[in-house]
Each structure stands twice: as structure tokens, then as C-alpha cells.
Design a protein around this motif. Sequence first.
Motif, PDB file in Angstrom:
ATOM      1  N   GLY A 145      -2.252   3.015   8.043  1.00  0.00           N
ATOM      2  CA  GLY A 145      -3.024   3.734   7.043  1.00  0.00           C
ATOM      3  C   GLY A 145      -3.982   4.737   7.639  1.00  0.00           C
ATOM      4  O   GLY A 145      -5.025   5.052   7.053  1.00  0.00           O
ATOM      5  N   ARG A 146      -3.615   5.268   8.810  1.00  0.00           N
ATOM      6  CA  ARG A 146      -4.470   6.262   9.483  1.00  0.00           C
ATOM      7  C   ARG A 146      -3.942   7.663   9.198  1.00  0.00           C
ATOM      8  O   ARG A 146      -2.764   7.957   9.480  1.00  0.00           O
ATOM      9  CB  ARG A 146      -4.483   6.053  10.995  1.00  0.00           C
ATOM     10  CG  ARG A 146      -4.877   4.684  11.508  1.00  0.00           C
ATOM     11  CD  ARG A 146      -6.154   4.136  10.919  1.00  0.00           C
ATOM     12  NE  ARG A 146      -6.682   3.049  11.709  1.00  0.00           N
ATOM     13  CZ  ARG A 146      -6.866   1.810  11.261  1.00  0.00           C
ATOM     14  NH1 ARG A 146      -6.540   1.506  10.013  1.00  0.00           N
ATOM     15  NH2 ARG A 146      -7.381   0.881  12.043  1.00  0.00           N
ATOM     16  N   PRO A 172       0.826  -1.209   0.000  1.00  0.00           N
ATOM     17  CA  PRO A 172       0.000   0.000   0.000  1.00  0.00           C
ATOM     18  C   PRO A 172       0.861   1.261   0.000  1.00  0.00           C
ATOM     19  O   PRO A 172       1.988   1.248   0.540  1.00  0.00           O
ATOM     20  CB  PRO A 172      -0.792  -0.111   1.315  1.00  0.00           C
ATOM     21  CG  PRO A 172      -0.684  -1.525   1.730  1.00  0.00           C
ATOM     22  CD  PRO A 172       0.601  -2.044   1.192  1.00  0.00           C
ATOM     23  N   PRO A 173       0.371   2.340  -0.594  1.00  0.00           N
ATOM     24  CA  PRO A 173       1.177   3.570  -0.664  1.00  0.00           C
ATOM     25  C   PRO A 173       1.648   4.076   0.690  1.00  0.00           C
ATOM     26  O   PRO A 173       2.756   4.598   0.820  1.00  0.00           O
ATOM     27  CB  PRO A 173       0.224   4.573  -1.331  1.00  0.00           C
ATOM     28  CG  PRO A 173      -0.765   3.738  -2.073  1.00  0.00           C
ATOM     29  CD  PRO A 173      -0.923   2.483  -1.286  1.00  0.00           C
ATOM     30  N   TYR A 174       0.821   3.927   1.733  1.00  0.00           N
ATOM     31  CA  TYR A 174       1.222   4.446   3.041  1.00  0.00           C
ATOM     32  C   TYR A 174       2.362   3.638   3.659  1.00  0.00           C
ATOM     33  O   TYR A 174       3.099   4.144   4.504  1.00  0.00           O
ATOM     34  CB  TYR A 174       0.025   4.532   4.007  1.00  0.00           C
ATOM     35  CG  TYR A 174      -0.754   3.255   4.213  1.00  0.00           C
ATOM     36  CD1 TYR A 174      -0.329   2.306   5.137  1.00  0.00           C
ATOM     37  CD2 TYR A 174      -1.935   3.016   3.526  1.00  0.00           C
ATOM     38  CE1 TYR A 174      -1.049   1.127   5.340  1.00  0.00           C
ATOM     39  CE2 TYR A 174      -2.668   1.847   3.721  1.00  0.00           C
ATOM     40  CZ  TYR A 174      -2.221   0.908   4.633  1.00  0.00           C
ATOM     41  OH  TYR A 174      -2.933  -0.251   4.833  1.00  0.00           O
TER      42      TYR A 174
END
Length: 363
Positions: A128-129, A6-8
Motif C-alpha cells: 500500500g505504498r 484493500p483496493p491496492y
Amino acid sequence: MRPLVPPYVETLKAYVPGKPIEETEREYGLTGVIKLASNENPLGPSPRAVEAMKNAVSSVHLYPDATSFHLVRRLATHLGVKPEEVVLGSGSNELIELLMRTFTTPEDEILLCQGSFPAYRISAQAHGRPFVEVPMREGFRYDLVAMARAVTPRTRMVFLANPDNPTGTTFGRKDLETFLAAVPRDVLVIHDEAYAEFVDWPDYASAVELFRAHPNLVALRTFSKIHGLAGIRLGCAVMDAKLANYVHRTRMPFNLTVVAQAAGMAALDDTEHVRQTRENNHAGLRYYGQELSKLGVTLSESHANFVFVDCHRPAGEVYEQLLRRGVIVRPMGGNGFPTCLRISVGTPAENARCVAALKEILS
């Protein structure tokens, strides 16, 4: 195809720990290197805890008590709370992760203080927050007024380090209670008290005292600092029993080893080790304050077991010169303070060696 990562996570910068002694000795061809980088207990672990760990080793073929029954009750008595209000973790870092996992979603925001303990930001991004960072005010202090204003309907969780790491600064009871009154009850306030046992200031307030009046308040504590048990990873959270029940649902079973549980029990009983640690720390803070102020640097008002030093020059260069003299400290450029170092309180001999090296470098 979808990207595997994922990008994060792709853009996440991992936490950088303090440089190990062994690595420094290999890299620079030194012996007798001292480490004043990670706020560890210079007196070592409690002798009682060491003995308890030795005895516990014979049981490591068995899974540990998944509920840490005896340690939870011993800790609850120690803190003056109920067992059902205590959650244990593998260091307070695991508890930070558990709180985010349990109470936030990717649609929520987490509110942080810019330049404070980087584990909050790293954990938020790893989950991812989205997070919002509020700058510190003058004197490297939390700006609780600005943080209260930064709360929005998307805000679900706020992290407050008190005393702060890496600056060592602290805010008092009135400021904390004012902040809690301004924050909606559906926003969890995590009050990280890793260094609370070192504080010698009547205005300081622990969340352990306040969480019943504020059910959205959570206290984090650790055995890594005052108890000298950083290597076994043991932390605790104190919170409303209903919240604790939800955290237990997401906590992995057997998260505390047999050895960690035994060490924690014994460390809580060793009040003499805690007294000696606190006494050594207060003396070290006084020594650093007297000696470092003569070198043209600026120190924050630390209530922890380290000092935050503004060298008024690129701190990376000073850090490198200290390494060559066998002294490991922590440069703070990664926290947004490129001219600052964090220096842990060591033994009197270690403190004197660090000051002597800084005199050579800064003169």
C-alpha cells in the motif's frame, strides 16, 4: 461492510515467473527443452554447496540458527564489512519487502525506474505504498538526473538496479555518486547488485564500497546468480549498522533454512565455481553479440548474465515460436517493452541452439 481486500491488493498484478521446462514439455509435447528465461546459472550450483546441503539435511528437524551467525561472519569477511552491517534474507526479494516494511509508511512515496525490475513496483503496491516511476533514457538506461529531480519531500526510498534487470545496462561510479549527492540523507537509496559479480567494467561501483560515506545507501546482493543457488533463496543486504538493527526488528525469525545457511557458506568458499561461471558468461555475451547482431535485432550493452534483445516486431510472437522449438526465453511486454526479449546466457550448446532457432524465426 468494508471490502475484505484493500483496493491496492485488489488491483495488484502478480509477478509472472519464467515458464517452467516441465510445463513447456507437457504443453507442446516436447522433450529436451532448454530454459534461458530466468537468468539462472547454467553451470548449476557449486559442487561444494551441493555437498554441504546434503550434509545439512540431517539437521532439518531442528530450527535453524535465527541469526545465521556463521554465514553472516563469513559473508562480512568476504565483502570486507562488519557482521553488524549485514542482513540476510530469503532471496533479495524478502529484503526488498523488509526494507519497505521497516522504513516506509503509506504516507511516503517510493521512487522507481519505469521498466526496471518489477518486484519493486509489486512490493510497493502490495504494502500500500504509493510509488512514482521515472522513464528510462535512450539506450534502455537509468536516467539518474531525472530521478534526482523527481525526489520530493514525500520520497522515502529509491530503488536502483545496477546492472539493471531486464535491460542489463549499467551506470558508473560518477553517476551514482552525483545522484547520492543530490538526494537528501533521509531518503534511503537501495542499490540492487544482483548481477554485480558479472560486471567487467572499471567504472562500476558497488554500494558496498560507498555505504559508509553515504549512510542512506543500502547494497543488495544475491546467491541466486553467480553462485547458482536460486532454488534455496538466499540474499543479503549491506547497510549502516543502525539501519540493520531496525531491519532485524521486523525480520521474521528463522527466515533462512539450515540448508540455505550451509549452502551459502560453501558457495563463498568455491572461488573456482565463480571463476568458471564468470568465464562462461563473458563468452556467452560475446557470442550473442556476434551472432544476434546478424539477425537485424538490437542488443543493449549488457553487463549481466543475459542479453536484452529488441526484435523490432511483436516479441510475443517470437517467444511463442521459440517455445515450439523447445527454447524458453522471457518476453518483456509486461515491463513495457512489447518488441523485446530477455535471453539468459546458457552453456555454449544452449546459446547455439537459441541462436539457431532465432535464425529460423527471424529470417
